[in-house]
Scaffold this motif. Sequence first.
Motif, PDB file in Angstrom:
ATOM      1  N   HIS A   1      14.152   3.313   1.448  1.00 45.23           N
ATOM      2  CA  HIS A   1      13.387   2.601   0.425  1.00 45.23           C
ATOM      3  C   HIS A   1      12.351   3.498  -0.240  1.00 45.23           C
ATOM      4  O   HIS A   1      11.994   3.278  -1.400  1.00 45.23           O
ATOM      5  N   ALA A   2      11.876   4.512   0.463  1.00 45.39           N
ATOM      6  CA  ALA A   2      11.009   5.497  -0.188  1.00 45.39           C
ATOM      7  C   ALA A   2      11.812   6.257  -1.244  1.00 45.39           C
ATOM      8  O   ALA A   2      11.320   6.521  -2.343  1.00 45.39           O
TER       9      ALA A   2
ATOM     10  N   ARG B   1       0.829  -1.203   0.000  1.00 47.96           N
ATOM     11  CA  ARG B   1       0.000   0.000   0.000  1.00 47.96           C
ATOM     12  C   ARG B   1       0.861   1.250   0.000  1.00 47.96           C
ATOM     13  O   ARG B   1       0.627   2.207  -0.741  1.00 47.96           O
ATOM     14  N   LEU B   2       1.901   1.251   0.850  1.00 50.24           N
ATOM     15  CA  LEU B   2       2.779   2.420   0.951  1.00 50.24           C
ATOM     16  C   LEU B   2       3.573   2.612  -0.349  1.00 50.24           C
ATOM     17  O   LEU B   2       3.758   3.743  -0.814  1.00 50.24           O
ATOM     18  N   ARG B   3       4.019   1.507  -0.929  1.00 49.33           N
ATOM     19  CA  ARG B   3       4.753   1.628  -2.192  1.00 49.33           C
ATOM     20  C   ARG B   3       3.880   2.261  -3.261  1.00 49.33           C
ATOM     21  O   ARG B   3       4.331   3.098  -4.044  1.00 49.33           O
ATOM     22  N   GLU B   4       2.615   1.851  -3.335  1.00 49.14           N
ATOM     23  CA  GLU B   4       1.744   2.398  -4.363  1.00 49.14           C
ATOM     24  C   GLU B   4       1.369   3.849  -4.063  1.00 49.14           C
ATOM     25  O   GLU B   4       1.135   4.624  -4.985  1.00 49.14           O
ATOM     26  N   LEU B   5       1.312   4.239  -2.784  1.00 55.29           N
ATOM     27  CA  LEU B   5       1.136   5.665  -2.466  1.00 55.29           C
ATOM     28  C   LEU B   5       2.318   6.456  -3.028  1.00 55.29           C
ATOM     29  O   LEU B   5       2.135   7.501  -3.660  1.00 55.29           O
ATOM     30  N   ILE B   6       3.521   5.955  -2.791  1.00 55.13           N
ATOM     31  CA  ILE B   6       4.736   6.628  -3.275  1.00 55.13           C
ATOM     32  C   ILE B   6       4.741   6.670  -4.796  1.00 55.13           C
ATOM     33  O   ILE B   6       5.043   7.704  -5.410  1.00 55.13           O
ATOM     34  N   ASN B   7       4.413   5.540  -5.425  1.00 49.04           N
ATOM     35  CA  ASN B   7       4.408   5.488  -6.892  1.00 49.04           C
ATOM     36  C   ASN B   7       3.402   6.471  -7.475  1.00 49.04           C
ATOM     37  O   ASN B   7       3.681   7.169  -8.455  1.00 49.04           O
ATOM     38  N   THR B   8       2.209   6.527  -6.873  1.00 51.29           N
ATOM     39  CA  THR B   8       1.160   7.401  -7.383  1.00 51.29           C
ATOM     40  C   THR B   8       1.564   8.867  -7.260  1.00 51.29           C
ATOM     41  O   THR B   8       1.395   9.646  -8.212  1.00 51.29           O
ATOM     42  N   VAL B   9       2.101   9.243  -6.108  1.00 54.10           N
ATOM     43  CA  VAL B   9       2.510  10.639  -5.908  1.00 54.10           C
ATOM     44  C   VAL B   9       3.677  10.994  -6.833  1.00 54.10           C
ATOM     45  O   VAL B   9       3.720  12.102  -7.387  1.00 54.10           O
ATOM     46  N   THR B  10       4.608  10.069  -7.014  1.00 57.18           N
ATOM     47  CA  THR B  10       5.728  10.322  -7.928  1.00 57.18           C
ATOM     48  C   THR B  10       5.209  10.555  -9.341  1.00 57.18           C
ATOM     49  O   THR B  10       5.607  11.514 -10.017  1.00 57.18           O
ATOM     50  N   SER B  11       4.318   9.685  -9.790  1.00 59.82           N
ATOM     51  CA  SER B  11       3.776   9.826 -11.137  1.00 59.82           C
ATOM     52  C   SER B  11       2.986  11.126 -11.275  1.00 59.82           C
ATOM     53  O   SER B  11       3.082  11.809 -12.300  1.00 59.82           O
ATOM     54  N   GLN B  12       2.196  11.465 -10.261  1.00 60.79           N
ATOM     55  CA  GLN B  12       1.442  12.716 -10.321  1.00 60.79           C
ATOM     56  C   GLN B  12       2.385  13.910 -10.418  1.00 60.79           C
ATOM     57  O   GLN B  12       2.151  14.849 -11.180  1.00 60.79           O
ATOM     58  N   ALA B  13       3.458  13.879  -9.639  1.00 63.84           N
ATOM     59  CA  ALA B  13       4.419  14.993  -9.661  1.00 63.84           C
ATOM     60  C   ALA B  13       5.084  15.112 -11.034  1.00 63.84           C
ATOM     61  O   ALA B  13       5.416  16.216 -11.473  1.00 63.84           O
ATOM     62  N   ASN B  14       5.263  13.992 -11.701  1.00 63.13           N
ATOM     63  CA  ASN B  14       5.845  14.006 -13.043  1.00 63.13           C
ATOM     64  C   ASN B  14       4.789  14.166 -14.125  1.00 63.13           C
ATOM     65  O   ASN B  14       5.107  14.083 -15.310  1.00 63.13           O
ATOM     66  N   ASN B  15       3.558  14.386 -13.708  1.00 59.21           N
ATOM     67  CA  ASN B  15       2.455  14.531 -14.655  1.00 59.21           C
ATOM     68  C   ASN B  15       2.433  13.365 -15.635  1.00 59.21           C
ATOM     69  O   ASN B  15       2.220  13.541 -16.832  1.00 59.21           O
ATOM     70  N   CYS B  16       2.651  12.178 -15.101  1.00 61.57           N
ATOM     71  CA  CYS B  16       2.733  10.988 -15.932  1.00 61.57           C
ATOM     72  C   CYS B  16       1.548  10.090 -15.668  1.00 61.57           C
ATOM     73  O   CYS B  16       1.232   9.802 -14.511  1.00 61.57           O
ATOM     74  N   PHE B  17       0.927   9.579 -16.724  1.00 59.38           N
ATOM     75  CA  PHE B  17      -0.218   8.693 -16.562  1.00 59.38           C
ATOM     76  C   PHE B  17       0.181   7.381 -15.898  1.00 59.38           C
ATOM     77  O   PHE B  17      -0.642   6.701 -15.308  1.00 59.38           O
TER      78      PHE B  17
END
Lengths: 117, 287
Positions: free
Chosen positions: B71-72, A100-116
Amino acid sequence: MHDEALPAIAPPRVVKAGEPQGFLRMIGFAEAMAEGGELAETYRAMRSGASTSSRPSVYNTPGGDAANIVRCHSLDPEGMRAGFGISGPIHWSERSLPWRLRELINTVTSQANNCFY
Amino acid sequence: MSAHAEFLRVAAEDEALAARVKRDFRKAGLPPHEHALLEFVETLTLAPWEIGGADWNRLRGHGWKDVEIAHAVLGSAHFNYLNRMADGTGIRFEYSTAIETYPVPLAERAPPRESTTGRDDAGFPRPDPVAAAAIVQDLPSGEPAALFAAISVNPEAARGAAAWRRYHLRGSERFGERDRIRIALYVAGLDRCPAAVEWLRGAADRSGIAAAEVATLAEGEVPAGTGAFDRFLFEHARRLTQSPWLAAQEHVDRMRAEGWTDRDVLRFTMLVAYLSFEHRAALGLGA
């Protein structure tokens, strides 16, 4: 940081039947298996790898092929192995953060990069 | 739309949360410690040169352990690579999602923090000496030991990162080692990662890149007298680094017009995307 004129919203790129799925030629799993060679071995190894085989089914693509983010590397199997070889240890090992935490990080990273993605 | 918001929906078993995070994580009602970590991740993505030891101390104050923060950093850094690969190669979104599309107006995105006191290094974690030594001892000379020592909190990731870096700085028929180092220096300048510039000095010297050119590139500037196509490559590297969503078919076609194969284009894209990982890992871990 940004010195180009920026569009108001980055348009998403959605698959439509018959359209190319990227700017570059991509080789999918079936085509690679039919041809054999380094890409076939790379795909095979990625599919049978411990981190891949235990991955939740939500990551499976609708058509069963390798995901576009993997296929976009297909013209360079060594580059594919290098770029995804680190993915297992970071995202899918016993040291990794909870899913869950990894996908929170992934989602925020992608949003910050304006990436789908 | 967002592939990983869909995966978050399943991982969290909470469609409403995924939709809120996708819209704006700051208004998603996350607990303070997760909010703080995601602010850190956003800064690492948008302005990695702003990450300092104080940011690590802030997260420790929220109860995060060093191995979790590391890891983050590694996870977000790797995702910065994947985002640039997705946009640089123009791949299409192939998953279905129940989450409504929320376009992200760029003008509303939180701007990078402006540094007022400069980056402070106190507060960054110190690598475990035994783990770091085990990684560093296997490195060929001239490779950035500090980078892989910092990543040694995850030894397999450190070894993978070392092999990954080695691959991307290795010359190919179309784009030799010297050209790759020039692009790497330029992107290190754009990402304001002085450590990465230092790590490249030896290779730049061996490749015959003059000190003055190294200095120009390390400022994120294109040297005077650069030819038209090379200037385009620097511009495209800048685009992939700072605004990857602006990569378009026309940029690929420009390279094809110069005789580049799709594999050549891919390798260039992969190099620049890899550098986004390296600089965020270095700046985020304090290497």
